[in-house]
Scaffold this motif. Sequence first.
Motif, PDB file in Angstrom:
ATOM      1  N   ILE A   1       0.868  -1.175   0.000  1.00 43.59           N
ATOM      2  CA  ILE A   1       0.000   0.000   0.000  1.00 43.59           C
ATOM      3  C   ILE A   1       0.905   1.225   0.000  1.00 43.59           C
ATOM      4  O   ILE A   1       1.793   1.351   0.845  1.00 43.59           O
TER       5      ILE A   1
ATOM      6  N   GLU B   1      -4.922   1.797  -2.332  1.00 37.16           N
ATOM      7  CA  GLU B   1      -5.319   0.470  -1.885  1.00 37.16           C
ATOM      8  C   GLU B   1      -4.333  -0.566  -2.410  1.00 37.16           C
ATOM      9  O   GLU B   1      -3.463  -0.244  -3.226  1.00 37.16           O
TER      10      GLU B   1
ATOM     11  N   SER C   1     -12.394   1.449  -9.240  1.00 37.20           N
ATOM     12  CA  SER C   1     -12.249   2.178  -7.974  1.00 37.20           C
ATOM     13  C   SER C   1     -11.637   3.536  -8.287  1.00 37.20           C
ATOM     14  O   SER C   1     -11.476   3.903  -9.461  1.00 37.20           O
TER      15      SER C   1
END
Length: 299
Positions: free
Chosen positions: A116, A126, A165
């Motif tokens: 990360i 993420e 995302s």
Amino acid sequence: MMRYCGYWFAAHLILVNGIFAASNISRTTENQNIPSRSICGFQEIDTATVGDEVGLAESPWTALLQYTLSSGKIRFLCSGSLISPRYVLTAAHCANPHSGKLTGVRFGEYSTKTEIDCLTPNNCNERPVDIEVEEIIFHENYSITDRNHYNDIALLRLKKDVPYSRFIRPICLPESNESSTTGDLLTLTKWEREGEKSEVIIKRKVKLPVVSTEQCESKYSKMITFADSQFCAGGQHKRDACQGDGGGPLLKETRADHTQWYQEGIVSFGANPCGLEGYPSVYTKVVNYLSWIYSKVRD
């Protein structure tokens, strides 16, 4: 001498190489499985970055191609771009490695040094997403032995849909009337390698001017003959596509919205070493292959 921009070949070419859900994809007139302009090409710009740095959520369509070596080790040797939840656009030469097998694609990566990545304590991404490749689709007229590198384009069909995302989004394909002209500044998303063995990879960007075909031909005329499906950009000292960037996206803002981007080119090949003053790199022109892409992408 020439090089492919993905990895080195020992062949005869050696000098001049937020959040979206998949269910929200809108129908296009060309292919219902490719996102419409209402979804693709948007990114989050980090105003704190400078120079060639990118923010964690910038260029969320850029992917790393994973190759499994005979030793079982995984290496990142090329790049690609997400064009739908199931397909990655890349260069055909990236799917023809001399060592290892193209087995997967990594999305949402910023730096391979950490799982990360954080630019500040409160600004982190993420974990990257790794998805296996189900099928490699080469252009039918591509040949690894063609010194002109014509039709250097391929699609990778993934084994499952990519979850969209903030850090993973599709890039737009060009419209049929979208094409850059000499002098236009385009943005290349690339990977900078660091460390003793260049094993740490960090996402970066560089702005490159489109170079006229005549100027580009003057550098490569003794080695290749250019086609309309190719164009050149760059030619500035140490500002270029390089090893590991093959198959990656060269981008431009759309005419209707300067916060939205589409993919103008695919990194094909260039000078060896990369970043030579006066030697632009060569790109596959995506707009010339729209019909081919639409004919291959399926559910």
